[in-house]
Write an enzyme that holds these catalytic residues in place. Structure first.
Site, PDB file in Angstrom:
ATOM      1  N   ASN A 136     -23.468   0.965  -0.943  1.00 31.09           N
ATOM      2  CA  ASN A 136     -24.552   1.869  -1.324  1.00 31.09           C
ATOM      3  C   ASN A 136     -25.082   1.533  -2.714  1.00 31.09           C
ATOM      4  O   ASN A 136     -24.349   1.040  -3.569  1.00 31.09           O
ATOM      5  CB  ASN A 136     -24.066   3.320  -1.282  1.00 31.09           C
ATOM      6  CG  ASN A 136     -23.587   3.705   0.102  1.00 31.09           C
ATOM      7  OD1 ASN A 136     -23.893   3.009   1.064  1.00 31.09           O
ATOM      8  ND2 ASN A 136     -22.836   4.781   0.204  1.00 31.09           N
ATOM      9  N   HIS A 185     -23.929  -4.254  -3.094  1.00 30.48           N
ATOM     10  CA  HIS A 185     -25.370  -4.505  -2.923  1.00 30.48           C
ATOM     11  C   HIS A 185     -26.186  -4.075  -4.133  1.00 30.48           C
ATOM     12  O   HIS A 185     -27.396  -3.912  -4.038  1.00 30.48           O
ATOM     13  CB  HIS A 185     -25.883  -3.790  -1.656  1.00 30.48           C
ATOM     14  CG  HIS A 185     -25.353  -4.379  -0.384  1.00 30.48           C
ATOM     15  ND1 HIS A 185     -25.302  -3.712   0.819  1.00 30.48           N
ATOM     16  CD2 HIS A 185     -24.830  -5.618  -0.117  1.00 30.48           C
ATOM     17  CE1 HIS A 185     -24.783  -4.497   1.756  1.00 30.48           C
ATOM     18  NE2 HIS A 185     -24.475  -5.643   1.212  1.00 30.48           N
ATOM     19  N   CYS A 202     -36.612  -7.733 -14.439  1.00 26.81           N
ATOM     20  CA  CYS A 202     -37.849  -8.517 -14.412  1.00 26.81           C
ATOM     21  C   CYS A 202     -37.574  -9.850 -13.711  1.00 26.81           C
ATOM     22  O   CYS A 202     -36.576 -10.516 -13.998  1.00 26.81           O
ATOM     23  CB  CYS A 202     -38.348  -8.755 -15.832  1.00 26.81           C
ATOM     24  SG  CYS A 202     -39.675  -9.980 -15.884  1.00 26.81           S
ATOM     25  N   CYS A 216     -38.260 -12.804 -16.888  1.00 30.08           N
ATOM     26  CA  CYS A 216     -37.391 -12.919 -18.082  1.00 30.08           C
ATOM     27  C   CYS A 216     -36.031 -12.245 -17.898  1.00 30.08           C
ATOM     28  O   CYS A 216     -35.186 -12.298 -18.782  1.00 30.08           O
ATOM     29  CB  CYS A 216     -38.098 -12.362 -19.316  1.00 30.08           C
ATOM     30  SG  CYS A 216     -38.226 -10.569 -19.329  1.00 30.08           S
ATOM     31  N   CYS A 275     -43.240  -6.097 -16.384  1.00 28.50           N
ATOM     32  CA  CYS A 275     -42.573  -6.226 -17.679  1.00 28.50           C
ATOM     33  C   CYS A 275     -43.618  -6.663 -18.719  1.00 28.50           C
ATOM     34  O   CYS A 275     -44.688  -7.156 -18.352  1.00 28.50           O
ATOM     35  CB  CYS A 275     -41.503  -7.307 -17.502  1.00 28.50           C
ATOM     36  SG  CYS A 275     -40.601  -7.797 -18.938  1.00 28.50           S
ATOM     37  N   SER A 284     -21.511   1.283   9.424  1.00 25.53           N
ATOM     38  CA  SER A 284     -21.598   0.777  10.795  1.00 25.53           C
ATOM     39  C   SER A 284     -20.901  -0.579  10.906  1.00 25.53           C
ATOM     40  O   SER A 284     -20.736  -1.109  12.004  1.00 25.53           O
ATOM     41  CB  SER A 284     -23.066   0.645  11.219  1.00 25.53           C
ATOM     42  OG  SER A 284     -23.739  -0.256  10.354  1.00 25.53           O
ATOM     43  N   ASN A 311     -15.542   8.175  10.374  1.00 28.81           N
ATOM     44  CA  ASN A 311     -16.905   8.031  10.877  1.00 28.81           C
ATOM     45  C   ASN A 311     -17.037   8.956  12.096  1.00 28.81           C
ATOM     46  O   ASN A 311     -16.111   9.029  12.893  1.00 28.81           O
ATOM     47  CB  ASN A 311     -17.123   6.559  11.309  1.00 28.81           C
ATOM     48  CG  ASN A 311     -18.583   6.177  11.418  1.00 28.81           C
ATOM     49  OD1 ASN A 311     -19.376   6.886  12.021  1.00 28.81           O
ATOM     50  ND2 ASN A 311     -18.933   5.040  10.833  1.00 28.81           N
ATOM     51  N   GLU A 329     -18.768   8.350  14.559  1.00 30.25           N
ATOM     52  CA  GLU A 329     -18.976   7.472  15.725  1.00 30.25           C
ATOM     53  C   GLU A 329     -18.063   6.254  15.618  1.00 30.25           C
ATOM     54  O   GLU A 329     -17.764   5.811  14.513  1.00 30.25           O
ATOM     55  CB  GLU A 329     -20.412   6.924  15.736  1.00 30.25           C
ATOM     56  CG  GLU A 329     -21.513   7.974  15.689  1.00 30.25           C
ATOM     57  CD  GLU A 329     -21.598   8.760  16.986  1.00 30.25           C
ATOM     58  OE1 GLU A 329     -21.156   8.215  18.025  1.00 30.25           O
ATOM     59  OE2 GLU A 329     -22.070   9.900  16.947  1.00 30.25           O
TER      60      GLU A 329
HETATM   61  P1  OAD Z   1     -25.640   2.234   8.458  1.00 28.76           P
HETATM   62  O1  OAD Z   1     -26.870   3.074   8.387  1.00 28.76           O
HETATM   63  O2  OAD Z   1     -25.710   0.954   9.207  1.00 28.76           O
HETATM   64  O3  OAD Z   1     -24.440   3.075   9.112  1.00 28.76           O
HETATM   65  C1  OAD Z   1     -24.160   4.397   8.727  1.00 28.76           C
HETATM   66  C2  OAD Z   1     -22.852   4.796   9.363  1.00 28.76           C
HETATM   67  O4  OAD Z   1     -22.549   6.117   8.923  1.00 28.76           O
HETATM   68  C3  OAD Z   1     -22.853   4.846  10.901  1.00 28.76           C
HETATM   69  O5  OAD Z   1     -21.704   4.164  11.404  1.00 28.76           O
HETATM   70  C4  OAD Z   1     -22.770   6.342  11.215  1.00 28.76           C
HETATM   71  O6  OAD Z   1     -22.068   6.623  12.426  1.00 28.76           O
HETATM   72  C5  OAD Z   1     -22.010   6.851  10.012  1.00 28.76           C
HETATM   73  N1  OAD Z   1     -22.184   8.284   9.707  1.00 28.76           N
HETATM   74  C6  OAD Z   1     -23.183   9.123  10.075  1.00 28.76           C
HETATM   75  N2  OAD Z   1     -22.989  10.356   9.565  1.00 28.76           N
HETATM   76  C7  OAD Z   1     -21.832  10.305   8.863  1.00 28.76           C
HETATM   77  C8  OAD Z   1     -21.085  11.244   8.098  1.00 28.76           C
HETATM   78  N3  OAD Z   1     -21.491  12.501   7.935  1.00 28.76           N
HETATM   79  N4  OAD Z   1     -19.927  10.842   7.528  1.00 28.76           N
HETATM   80  C9  OAD Z   1     -19.493   9.555   7.686  1.00 28.76           C
HETATM   81  N5  OAD Z   1     -20.162   8.626   8.370  1.00 28.76           N
HETATM   82  C10 OAD Z   1     -21.316   8.980   8.961  1.00 28.76           C
HETATM   83  O7  OAD Z   1     -25.170   2.012   6.953  1.00 28.76           O
HETATM   84  P2  OAD Z   1     -24.284   0.842   6.309  1.00 28.76           P
HETATM   85  O8  OAD Z   1     -23.155   0.483   7.207  1.00 28.76           O
HETATM   86  O9  OAD Z   1     -23.966   1.255   4.942  1.00 28.76           O
HETATM   87  O10 OAD Z   1     -27.935  -3.365   3.180  1.00 28.76           O
HETATM   88  O11 OAD Z   1     -25.329  -0.347   6.273  1.00 28.76           O
HETATM   89  C11 OAD Z   1     -24.928  -1.554   5.683  1.00 28.76           C
HETATM   90  C12 OAD Z   1     -26.089  -2.209   4.997  1.00 28.76           C
HETATM   91  O12 OAD Z   1     -27.195  -2.303   5.895  1.00 28.76           O
HETATM   92  C13 OAD Z   1     -26.682  -1.440   3.826  1.00 28.76           C
HETATM   93  O13 OAD Z   1     -25.962  -1.597   2.634  1.00 28.76           O
HETATM   94  C14 OAD Z   1     -28.053  -2.040   3.710  1.00 28.76           C
HETATM   95  C15 OAD Z   1     -28.418  -1.997   5.165  1.00 28.76           C
HETATM   96  O14 OAD Z   1     -29.389  -2.834   5.605  1.00 28.76           O
HETATM   97  C16 OAD Z   1     -28.939  -3.903   2.472  1.00 28.76           C
HETATM   98  O15 OAD Z   1     -29.973  -3.310   2.270  1.00 28.76           O
HETATM   99  C17 OAD Z   1     -28.655  -5.281   1.959  1.00 28.76           C
END
Ligand code: OAD
Length: 253
Positions: free
Chosen positions: A103, A120, A128, A131, A149, A190, A214, A216
């Site tokens: 996050n 990330h 910038c 620079c 900038c 996920s 999670n 799911e």
């Molecule tokens: P995702 O949006 O892919 O996944 C979110 C996860 O949170 C899913 O598995 C849901 O089931 C779970 N979830 C939903 N509600 C929840 C709750 N209340 N408590 C716990 N879990 C819950 O997010 P990320 O796995 O973080 O990267 O995505 C990975 C990366 O994909 C991000 O850092 C970003 C994105 O593209 C970049 O931007 C480089």
């Protein structure tokens, strides 16, 4: 769920080498939408159009308008929830070594976690493109986007776009912690975006217990993780931190 929380609490209480890997799911209850699934950001905009470095280079104005400005507004209103605070408690108690987070919201630090690897990057900072001057996002005047900038370069968030490398020092430390931990807590991800998604594999291959939180199942469930505590992070991690705290007098005595 209660039994699994009690089991996870015992495993956490018995180690000083636990590590957490977190994703967007841990911040949903802080008001930040996830990327995938219902209500996810990638349902509304195509990540290859707004979150890839090539898209930003081609049209920074569009990426600022469609993604960055809106995300900054959402992040500015968000506050840590009991899951962020629960991980900070586990660190303060000496069980959790570090949080590796995908996050960019800074909520782990706001909740009191001290050792946070921002895999990330962080949206609170801008850099910038010419620079490399860094500044806080709130210092920028967004009357015209993209903001620039003094040197004329365009500001970009100090985070990792698709198509970019994870900063090598963050990748190396995250891999080292994952391969050396005894318990990995995987919360709200996920587990689909690499290289973060391979960290639980590293932990598992090195003999660690891998515990998912999670609502799911994920691709890790039933293969890489030992078990899934199915529920919202705020409820589960808060309960875990309380259960570990309650176990401590027995351990310390
Ligand atoms: P995702 O949006 O892919 O996944 C979110 C996860 O949170 C899913 O598995 C849901 O089931 C779970 N979830 C939903 N509600 C929840 C709750 N209340 N408590 C716990 N879990 C819950 O997010 P990320 O796995 O973080 O990267 O995505 C990975 C990366 O994909 C991000 O850092 C970003 C994105 O593209 C970049 O931007 C480089």
């Amino acid at each position: 769920m209660k039994d699994l929380i009690a089991r996870a609490a015992r495993e956490l209480a018995a180690t000083r080498r636990a590590v957490a890997l977190t994703g967007a799911g841990i911040s949903i209850e802080s008001g930040i939408p996830p990327f995938r699934g219902p209500g996810g950001l990638w349902e509304k905009v195509d990540p290859m159009e707004v979150a890839h470095i090539d898209a930003f280079r081609r049209n920074p104005q569009k990426v600022w308008a469609l993604l960055i400005r809106g995300m900054q507004t959402v992040l500015a209103k968000a506050a840590p929830n009991p899951a962020h605070r629960g991980l900070a408690t586990l660190e303060a108690l000496g069980h959790l070594q570090a949080v590796i987070t995908q996050n960019v919201d800074g909520l782990h630090q706001q909740a009191g976690s001290r050792d946070v690897i921002e895999f990330h990057g962080n949206f609170a900072w801008q850099r910038c493109m010419i620079c490399e001057r860094r500044c806080r996002s709130e210092e920028l005047d967004l009357a015209t986007i993209p903001p620039r900038c003094d040197c004329g370069g365009i500001y970009r968030p100090d985070c990792v776009f698709f198509g970019e490398m994870i900063p090598p020092e963050h990748l190396a430390r995250a891999q080292q912690l994952s391969a050396g931990c005894q318990v990995m807590l995987v919360v709200g991800t996920s587990a689909t975006v690499h290289p973060a998604a391979m960290l639980p594999h590293l932990a598992r291959n090195a003999g660690a217990r891998v515990i998912e939180v999670n609502p799911e199942p994920t691709p890790l469930t039933g293969t890489v993780s030992d078990y899934l505590i199915s529920g919202p992070a705020s409820k589960v991690v808060d309960a875990l931190a309380s259960a570990v705290t309650a176990l401590r007098p027995t351990l310390d005595g």
